[in-house]
Design an enzyme around this catalytic site. Structure first.
Site, PDB file in Angstrom:
ATOM      1  N   ALA A 155      13.430  -7.352   0.299  1.00 40.75           N
ATOM      2  CA  ALA A 155      13.775  -6.220  -0.566  1.00 40.75           C
ATOM      3  C   ALA A 155      14.285  -5.081   0.295  1.00 40.75           C
ATOM      4  N   THR A 176       5.087  -3.813  -5.959  1.00 44.13           N
ATOM      5  CA  THR A 176       4.517  -2.542  -5.513  1.00 44.13           C
ATOM      6  C   THR A 176       3.787  -1.825  -6.645  1.00 44.13           C
ATOM      7  N   ASP A 177       2.841  -0.968  -6.273  1.00 40.29           N
ATOM      8  CA  ASP A 177       2.163  -0.134  -7.282  1.00 40.29           C
ATOM      9  C   ASP A 177       3.098   0.943  -7.842  1.00 40.29           C
ATOM     10  N   GLU A 178       4.240   1.178  -7.162  1.00 45.95           N
ATOM     11  CA  GLU A 178       5.120   2.267  -7.604  1.00 45.95           C
ATOM     12  C   GLU A 178       5.734   2.006  -8.978  1.00 45.95           C
ATOM     13  N   TYR A 235      14.145   3.022  -6.170  1.00 52.66           N
ATOM     14  CA  TYR A 235      13.408   1.897  -5.570  1.00 52.66           C
ATOM     15  C   TYR A 235      12.447   1.288  -6.586  1.00 52.66           C
ATOM     16  N   SER A 244      14.078  -0.532  -9.390  1.00 53.39           N
ATOM     17  CA  SER A 244      14.609  -1.854  -9.031  1.00 53.39           C
ATOM     18  C   SER A 244      13.476  -2.872  -8.897  1.00 53.39           C
ATOM     19  N   LYS A 245      12.332  -2.453  -8.363  1.00 54.72           N
ATOM     20  CA  LYS A 245      11.199  -3.379  -8.246  1.00 54.72           C
ATOM     21  C   LYS A 245      10.640  -3.708  -9.646  1.00 54.72           C
ATOM     22  N   ASN A 259       0.268   1.297  -0.606  1.00 54.54           N
ATOM     23  CA  ASN A 259       0.920   1.535   0.699  1.00 54.54           C
ATOM     24  C   ASN A 259       0.256   0.753   1.829  1.00 54.54           C
ATOM     25  N   PRO A 293       7.650  15.578  10.006  1.00 54.35           N
ATOM     26  CA  PRO A 293       8.026  16.134   8.703  1.00 54.35           C
ATOM     27  C   PRO A 293       7.050  15.757   7.594  1.00 54.35           C
ATOM     28  N   ASP A 325      10.864  18.852  -0.311  1.00 54.82           N
ATOM     29  CA  ASP A 325      10.185  17.719  -0.928  1.00 54.82           C
ATOM     30  C   ASP A 325      11.173  16.603  -1.265  1.00 54.82           C
ATOM     31  N   ARG A 326      10.651  15.388  -1.343  1.00 62.18           N
ATOM     32  CA  ARG A 326      11.425  14.239  -1.844  1.00 62.18           C
ATOM     33  C   ARG A 326      11.743  14.475  -3.319  1.00 62.18           C
ATOM     34  N   HIS A 383       9.265  13.179  -6.349  1.00 64.58           N
ATOM     35  CA  HIS A 383       8.151  12.678  -5.526  1.00 64.58           C
ATOM     36  C   HIS A 383       6.908  12.389  -6.365  1.00 64.58           C
TER      37      HIS A 383
HETATM   38  P1  NAD Z   1      10.725  -4.165   5.009  1.00 62.63           P
HETATM   39  O1  NAD Z   1      11.847  -3.248   4.632  1.00 62.63           O
HETATM   40  O2  NAD Z   1       9.961  -3.921   6.258  1.00 62.63           O
HETATM   41  O3  NAD Z   1      11.264  -5.661   5.109  1.00 62.63           O
HETATM   42  C1  NAD Z   1      12.169  -6.206   4.160  1.00 62.63           C
HETATM   43  C2  NAD Z   1      12.762  -7.472   4.765  1.00 62.63           C
HETATM   44  O4  NAD Z   1      13.680  -8.021   3.799  1.00 62.63           O
HETATM   45  C3  NAD Z   1      13.569  -7.224   6.046  1.00 62.63           C
HETATM   46  O5  NAD Z   1      13.231  -8.184   7.023  1.00 62.63           O
HETATM   47  C4  NAD Z   1      15.015  -7.364   5.597  1.00 62.63           C
HETATM   48  O6  NAD Z   1      15.875  -7.831   6.635  1.00 62.63           O
HETATM   49  C5  NAD Z   1      14.890  -8.373   4.457  1.00 62.63           C
HETATM   50  N1  NAD Z   1      15.991  -8.251   3.497  1.00 62.63           N
HETATM   51  C6  NAD Z   1      16.447  -7.108   2.925  1.00 62.63           C
HETATM   52  N2  NAD Z   1      17.493  -7.403   2.106  1.00 62.63           N
HETATM   53  C7  NAD Z   1      17.652  -8.745   2.151  1.00 62.63           C
HETATM   54  C8  NAD Z   1      18.552  -9.640   1.509  1.00 62.63           C
HETATM   55  N3  NAD Z   1      19.511  -9.204   0.684  1.00 62.63           N
HETATM   56  N4  NAD Z   1      18.436 -10.966   1.776  1.00 62.63           N
HETATM   57  C9  NAD Z   1      17.488 -11.420   2.625  1.00 62.63           C
HETATM   58  N5  NAD Z   1      16.633 -10.616   3.282  1.00 62.63           N
HETATM   59  C10 NAD Z   1      16.703  -9.289   3.038  1.00 62.63           C
HETATM   60  O7  NAD Z   1       9.780  -4.209   3.734  1.00 62.63           O
HETATM   61  P2  NAD Z   1       8.189  -4.349   3.639  1.00 62.63           P
HETATM   62  O8  NAD Z   1       7.597  -3.009   3.712  1.00 62.63           O
HETATM   63  O9  NAD Z   1       7.749  -5.417   4.549  1.00 62.63           O
HETATM   64  O10 NAD Z   1       8.059  -4.842   2.127  1.00 62.63           O
HETATM   65  C11 NAD Z   1       8.109  -6.237   1.812  1.00 62.63           C
HETATM   66  C12 NAD Z   1       7.932  -6.400   0.315  1.00 62.63           C
HETATM   67  O11 NAD Z   1       6.677  -5.866  -0.075  1.00 62.63           O
HETATM   68  C13 NAD Z   1       8.982  -5.678  -0.516  1.00 62.63           C
HETATM   69  O12 NAD Z   1       9.293  -6.489  -1.619  1.00 62.63           O
HETATM   70  C14 NAD Z   1       8.281  -4.402  -0.963  1.00 62.63           C
HETATM   71  O13 NAD Z   1       8.800  -3.943  -2.192  1.00 62.63           O
HETATM   72  C15 NAD Z   1       6.864  -4.886  -1.100  1.00 62.63           C
HETATM   73  N6  NAD Z   1       5.815  -3.861  -0.889  1.00 62.63           N
HETATM   74  C16 NAD Z   1       5.806  -3.080   0.226  1.00 62.63           C
HETATM   75  C17 NAD Z   1       4.758  -2.174   0.435  1.00 62.63           C
HETATM   76  C18 NAD Z   1       4.677  -1.301   1.669  1.00 62.63           C
HETATM   77  O14 NAD Z   1       3.798  -0.447   1.749  1.00 62.63           O
HETATM   78  N7  NAD Z   1       5.534  -1.483   2.659  1.00 62.63           N
HETATM   79  C19 NAD Z   1       3.745  -2.065  -0.525  1.00 62.63           C
HETATM   80  C20 NAD Z   1       3.808  -2.869  -1.667  1.00 62.63           C
HETATM   81  C21 NAD Z   1       4.833  -3.782  -1.837  1.00 62.63           C
HETATM   82  O1  DAU Z   2       3.086   2.311  -2.743  1.00 64.47           O
HETATM   83  C1  DAU Z   2       3.741   1.218  -2.171  1.00 64.47           C
HETATM   84  C2  DAU Z   2       5.031   1.674  -1.527  1.00 64.47           C
HETATM   85  O2  DAU Z   2       4.669   2.403  -0.359  1.00 64.47           O
HETATM   86  C3  DAU Z   2       5.961   0.521  -1.178  1.00 64.47           C
HETATM   87  O3  DAU Z   2       6.352  -0.131  -2.353  1.00 64.47           O
HETATM   88  C4  DAU Z   2       7.187   1.041  -0.426  1.00 64.47           C
HETATM   89  O4  DAU Z   2       8.013  -0.040  -0.034  1.00 64.47           O
HETATM   90  C5  DAU Z   2       6.706   1.786   0.801  1.00 64.47           C
HETATM   91  O5  DAU Z   2       7.812   2.331   1.491  1.00 64.47           O
HETATM   92  C6  DAU Z   2       5.738   2.896   0.408  1.00 64.47           C
HETATM   93  O6  DAU Z   2       6.416   3.939  -0.319  1.00 64.47           O
HETATM   94  P1  DAU Z   2       6.102   5.501  -0.070  1.00 64.47           P
HETATM   95  O7  DAU Z   2       7.261   6.295  -0.522  1.00 64.47           O
HETATM   96  O8  DAU Z   2       4.761   5.853  -0.589  1.00 64.47           O
HETATM   97  O9  DAU Z   2       6.000   5.465   1.543  1.00 64.47           O
HETATM   98  P2  DAU Z   2       6.522   6.483   2.660  1.00 64.47           P
HETATM   99  O10 DAU Z   2       5.880   6.056   3.950  1.00 64.47           O
HETATM  100  O11 DAU Z   2       7.997   6.643   2.630  1.00 64.47           O
HETATM  101  O12 DAU Z   2       5.868   7.857   2.219  1.00 64.47           O
HETATM  102  C7  DAU Z   2       4.441   7.996   2.113  1.00 64.47           C
HETATM  103  C8  DAU Z   2       4.167   9.420   1.641  1.00 64.47           C
HETATM  104  O13 DAU Z   2       4.511  10.334   2.695  1.00 64.47           O
HETATM  105  C9  DAU Z   2       4.993   9.848   0.441  1.00 64.47           C
HETATM  106  O14 DAU Z   2       4.210  10.724  -0.349  1.00 64.47           O
HETATM  107  C10 DAU Z   2       6.168  10.615   1.049  1.00 64.47           C
HETATM  108  C11 DAU Z   2       5.545  11.244   2.284  1.00 64.47           C
HETATM  109  N1  DAU Z   2       6.434  11.415   3.457  1.00 64.47           N
HETATM  110  C12 DAU Z   2       7.182  10.362   3.878  1.00 64.47           C
HETATM  111  C13 DAU Z   2       7.991  10.473   4.987  1.00 64.47           C
HETATM  112  C14 DAU Z   2       8.851   9.304   5.425  1.00 64.47           C
HETATM  113  C15 DAU Z   2       6.416  12.607   4.162  1.00 64.47           C
HETATM  114  O15 DAU Z   2       5.696  13.561   3.797  1.00 64.47           O
HETATM  115  N2  DAU Z   2       7.205  12.729   5.269  1.00 64.47           N
HETATM  116  C16 DAU Z   2       8.004  11.703   5.699  1.00 64.47           C
HETATM  117  O16 DAU Z   2       8.742  11.868   6.714  1.00 64.47           O
END
Ligand code: NAD
Ligand code: DAU
Length: 349
Positions: A83, A130-132, A155, A158-159, A184, A210, A285-286, A289
């Site tokens: 993803a 994701t929980d989002e 994001y 799309s999920k 997360n 940041p 802010d994002r 957010h």
């Molecule tokens: P990541 O961005 O670290 O890794 C995504 C991987 O998918 C990468 O290796 C990338 O090369 C590959 N990829 C992207 N587009 C592609 C495509 N078109 N075809 C084939 N490969 C492709 O993501 P992550 O944080 O490891 O998340 C993995 C999954 O878990 C995602 O589906 C995300 O929505 C879900 N998720 C993530 C979190 C989190 O906190 N990171 C939490 C809950 C769910």
């Molecule tokens: O909840 C699950 C999700 O967690 C996954 O589905 C996503 O793939 C993963 O990226 C993550 O999303 P978040 O947006 O919660 O993660 P991120 O690390 O980008 O941000 C965490 C929190 O910190 C969020 O409230 C935004 C804030 N933030 C983030 C960045 C990058 C900051 O304050 N400063 C920053 O520079």
């Protein structure tokens, strides 16, 4: 059993691939990854020569390629993690998220359905989400599997869409599916555009850390290996057609988390207490957010006996140690394209 894991070169995928390759030597594990900026084969060097592991470089948006690999390898099951995963990037380029997260997922479902038509019930399509998708909570309450979907970023939209397609294939075509929605994650191999690895990288290099808005947004953090363990449990013992929420029972306001991390890094880097907190910089802010995410994982805990095994103190300490030891990994992924993207984001704020 032949298992196709998509996105296995990314953060969570690399831990899932390693767990399945090492714990189940009788399985053949195929890792399909496009190797976008977030995919990194350096995450898997320790298992890349294993006899039961094969890497396939490809794009899930390319239906002809999927057809070819399903024909050649005859997968029994799919664990789908590939993803676009970063919320901030989805705000600047929503279509990239529609392509991979929605069209890519539907391509995989179509290909699996075609190749599994003769004995669909002997297969499994496990979708990682994701929980989002549930939107944003106020100060109280938790997301359960019954919470209505209310995605609020490109994001999460799309999920959510991909989750709906997976369930639609279950109801419409009888595709055996499972879905899990996790909070997360943090831990080794996390790309340093996300809060925790970005903060570690910047604190180490004495650069501004940041914090969006006032830092009051709350996230529920889970150590990535505990997510991989939950995926293992759900893959093997979860019920077909069901959803499982996965969370860390570990809520933190962003500002409290960053202060904790600053203090931990002062200790590890032998800096005077309080020094790294001076790097904290409040920035714009994002957009949209989400205020708070919090997961109720009781279904997973009660039905499958899963619970988080790593405390936040242990997990954060292990994570910081990993980033301090793996400087080459960090330098490689923070050079080139990432650097210009990050600088652009930061200037735009
Ligand atoms: P990541 O961005 O670290 O890794 C995504 C991987 O998918 C990468 O290796 C990338 O090369 C590959 N990829 C992207 N587009 C592609 C495509 N078109 N075809 C084939 N490969 C492709 O993501 P992550 O944080 O490891 O998340 C993995 C999954 O878990 C995602 O589906 C995300 O929505 C879900 N998720 C993530 C979190 C989190 O906190 N990171 C939490 C809950 C769910
Ligand atoms: O909840 C699950 C999700 O967690 C996954 O589905 C996503 O793939 C993963 O990226 C993550 O999303 P978040 O947006 O919660 O993660 P991120 O690390 O980008 O941000 C965490 C929190 O910190 C969020 O409230 C935004 C804030 N933030 C983030 C960045 C990058 C900051 O304050 N400063 C920053 O520079």
């Amino acid at each position: 059993m032949k298992i196709l894991i998509t996105g296995g070169a990314g953060f969570i995928g690399s831990h899932v691939v390693r767990l399945f390759v090492t714990k189940y030597p009788e399985y053949q594990v195929f890792n399909l990854d496009k190797l976008t900026y977030a995919g990194n084969l350096a995450n898997l060097t320790d298992i890349e020569d294993s006899e039961n592991y094969t890497f396939l470089k490809g794009d899930i948006v390319d239906a002809a390629y999927l057809d070819e690999i399903f024909s050649v390898h005859k997968f029994d099951a799919v664990i789908h993690l590939a993803a676009e995963s970063h919320v901030d990037r989805s705000i600047t380029d929503p279509l990239a998220f529609v392509n991979t997260n929605v069209i890519g997922t539907v391509n995989l479902l179509n290909t699996a359905r075609k190749h599994w038509a003769d004995n669909l019930q002997d297969h499994l399509f496990y979708h990682i989400s994701t929980d989002e998708v549930y939107g944003s909570l106020g100060a109280e309450g938790f997301f359960t599997e019954e919470t209505a979907y209310d995605p609020r970023s490109p994001y999460s939209a799309s999920k959510a869409s991909s989750d709906h397609f997976v369930r639609a294939y279950y109801h419409t075509y009888g595709m055996p599916v499972k879905v899990s929605n996790c909070s997360n994650n943090y831990g080794p191999n996390h790309f340093p555009e996300k809060l925790i690895p970005l903060a570690i990288h910047n604190i180490k290099n004495e650069k501004p850390v940041p914090v969006y808005g006032k830092g009051e947004n709350v996230r529920d953090w889970l150590y990535v290996l505990d997510h991989a363990r939950a995926i293992d449990d759900i893959f093997h013992r979860g019920k077909i057609g069901e959803t499982y929420n996965i969370g860390g029972i570990n809520e933190w306001r962003n500002i409290d988390l960053i202060e904790l991390l600053c203090d931990l890094m002062d200790e590890k880097l032998d800096r005077p207490k309080g020094q790294s907190r001076q790097l904290i910089t409040f920035v714009k802010d994002r957009a949209g957010h989400d205020l708070r995410y919090a997961i109720d994982s009781s279904k997973l805990m009660e039905e499958l006996g899963w619970k988080p095994s790593v405390t936040f103190e242990e997990g954060l300490s292990k994570t910081v140690d990993w980033y301090l030891q793996n400087t080459e990994w960090l330098e490689n992924v923070t050079s080139g394209n990432y650097q210009s993207y990050y600088e652009q984001q930061y200037t735009d704020r």
